[in-house]
Design an enzyme around this catalytic site. Sequence first.
Site, PDB file in Angstrom:
ATOM      1  N   LYS A   5       0.833  -1.213   0.000  1.00  0.00           N
ATOM      2  CA  LYS A   5       0.000   0.000   0.000  1.00  0.00           C
ATOM      3  C   LYS A   5       0.870   1.266   0.000  1.00  0.00           C
ATOM      4  CE  LYS A   5      -3.068   0.953   3.533  1.00  0.00           C
ATOM      5  NZ  LYS A   5      -3.001   2.357   3.992  1.00  0.00           N
ATOM      6  N   ARG A  10       3.003   5.902  -3.257  1.00  0.00           N
ATOM      7  CA  ARG A  10       4.177   6.679  -3.677  1.00  0.00           C
ATOM      8  C   ARG A  10       4.416   6.568  -5.171  1.00  0.00           C
ATOM      9  NH1 ARG A  10       4.261   5.705   1.545  1.00  0.00           N
ATOM     10  NH2 ARG A  10       5.659   6.782   3.000  1.00  0.00           N
ATOM     11  N   GLY A  78      -4.932   8.137   5.311  1.00  0.00           N
ATOM     12  CA  GLY A  78      -4.071   9.033   6.086  1.00  0.00           C
ATOM     13  C   GLY A  78      -2.805   9.378   5.307  1.00  0.00           C
ATOM     14  N   ARG A 106      -8.355  12.574  12.292  1.00  0.00           N
ATOM     15  CA  ARG A 106      -6.932  12.231  12.457  1.00  0.00           C
ATOM     16  C   ARG A 106      -6.042  13.474  12.414  1.00  0.00           C
ATOM     17  NH1 ARG A 106      -5.404   7.058   9.142  1.00  0.00           N
ATOM     18  NH2 ARG A 106      -3.606   7.238  10.522  1.00  0.00           N
ATOM     19  N   SER A 151       7.643   9.242  11.729  1.00  0.00           N
ATOM     20  CA  SER A 151       6.488   9.082  10.846  1.00  0.00           C
ATOM     21  C   SER A 151       6.934   9.182   9.400  1.00  0.00           C
ATOM     22  CB  SER A 151       5.449  10.178  11.133  1.00  0.00           C
ATOM     23  OG  SER A 151       4.559  10.279  10.031  1.00  0.00           O
ATOM     24  N   ASP A 299       1.887  -1.111  12.022  1.00  0.00           N
ATOM     25  CA  ASP A 299       0.619  -1.535  11.413  1.00  0.00           C
ATOM     26  C   ASP A 299       0.301  -3.001  11.709  1.00  0.00           C
ATOM     27  OD1 ASP A 299       0.306   0.983  10.372  1.00  0.00           O
ATOM     28  OD2 ASP A 299       1.046   0.473   8.372  1.00  0.00           O
ATOM     29  N   LYS A 326      -4.691   6.008  14.730  1.00  0.00           N
ATOM     30  CA  LYS A 326      -4.724   5.348  13.419  1.00  0.00           C
ATOM     31  C   LYS A 326      -6.174   5.369  12.920  1.00  0.00           C
ATOM     32  CE  LYS A 326      -0.366   4.371  12.921  1.00  0.00           C
ATOM     33  NZ  LYS A 326       0.407   5.027  11.859  1.00  0.00           N
ATOM     34  N   ARG A 330      -6.711   2.020  17.986  1.00  0.00           N
ATOM     35  CA  ARG A 330      -6.485   0.570  17.904  1.00  0.00           C
ATOM     36  C   ARG A 330      -6.224  -0.064  19.273  1.00  0.00           C
ATOM     37  NH1 ARG A 330      -3.273   0.396  12.047  1.00  0.00           N
ATOM     38  NH2 ARG A 330      -5.206   0.469  10.838  1.00  0.00           N
ATOM     39  N   ARG A 372      -7.589  -2.985   9.484  1.00  0.00           N
ATOM     40  CA  ARG A 372      -6.662  -3.908  10.152  1.00  0.00           C
ATOM     41  C   ARG A 372      -7.275  -4.538  11.403  1.00  0.00           C
ATOM     42  NH1 ARG A 372      -2.479  -2.936   6.772  1.00  0.00           N
ATOM     43  NH2 ARG A 372      -1.757  -0.785   6.551  1.00  0.00           N
TER      44      ARG A 372
END
Length: 412
Positions: A5, A10, A78, A106, A151, A299, A326, A330, A372
């Site tokens: 992903k 990118r 995000g 977020r 990040s 993740d 996230k 989570r 997820r």
Amino acid sequence: MPGDKSISHRSVMLGSIAEGITYVTGFLPSEDCVSTMSCFQALGVNIERPADTELVIHGVGLRGLHEPGDVLDVGNSGTTLRILPGILAGQDLFAILTGDTSIRRRPTGRVVEPLRLMGAKIWGRDDGRCAPLAIKGSQLKGIKYDLPIASAQVKTSLLLAGLNADGETEITEPSKSRDHTERMLQLLGAQLGIDGNLYRIRGGQQLKATAIDIPGDISSAAFFMTAALVVGNSLLEIGNVGINKTRTGIIGALNEMGARIELLDLEGKSNEPRATLKVRSAHLKAMTIEGDIVPKLIDEIPVIAVAATQAEGRTIIRDARELRVKESDRIAALSTELRKMGADIEELEDGIIINGPSNLKGTRVKSYGDHRIAMSLAIAGLVADGETTVEDSECIAISYPSFERTLLSITE
Ligand code: S3P
């Protein structure tokens, strides 16, 4: 494995601002990546899609994006919301970014603040801390900036803003986050200074389009690696998995828990390594996950928590406060839902403690609209007694549309 992903996003972003035609293979046809593609089409980039997993991107060059005719919708992504402002801040256009309910909660201050220091004109709800964000392109200048948290989204946003800024941009991060942007920038001919966790980029460098072949997503493979470990008498070979070392924290963690994951057919293509993973059922033991390793498996923590419910002892996961912001909180989601299935879990401010092993029992659980969480609970359902129903599981299509098909094909 379907395409990674992060790398799929990118490929569209960098292919769009490169000069020439970028041919992408192995693109992940998930909702998040399609959101990125639609944003760039709205910014005037001609992107053809001859097959679900193939793109032909007609790059417009460093400053060639056009003002979009409408608000840009990032959906649930995000990565798109944080990286796009860095790309747009130095373009001659005005744009507004928004997305679904979860994305509008977020935090965006982490990119807005440093971009403003570079001279960017950005506004948003709560003084730029939340989307919708409005951006009016301007001439940026390079800065020196220390990221307060590791990040890859923020690092990427600033590197791409730096590509369009006067002078040099220098960034450091407290521990190393995924480096797909750096690798792809180098593949497209950019000069980048990298010294540990310090990155330097000089503005005005044109990217040269090339072919990009995207490896499979280790974050998606993590669900099946865990399934094979916790379901008795399993043997699974997972082909075409990206094994970039900024992403393989999951392999190290599961091996430390007692897995013996083998890496076969190692190969390097498009500056990203890949391999086939061979995983067998194992007797798992607890471990502690903390510190620098956290960004390398952030993740995968939801599915590691599922593995921990089947492991002997006390698994401690901390330094993972980022999990609270996230696609869902989570930490809260995992604690609440795995507890419903019979797991022994304590919630920490920055992590969770799981005492195992537990006999899980099937019940109705919630995904909180988080892909997820939904997939992790489905894997927990494989080892639970009786039937597990994961509510709102459509969100799985955000990162892994073929998850259910693959799950059915490997279970009896
Ligand atoms: C991503 C970076 C990570 C990760 C996210 C994808 C990326 O987020 O959790 O799923 O593609 O750059 P942060 O940058 O917020 O750590």
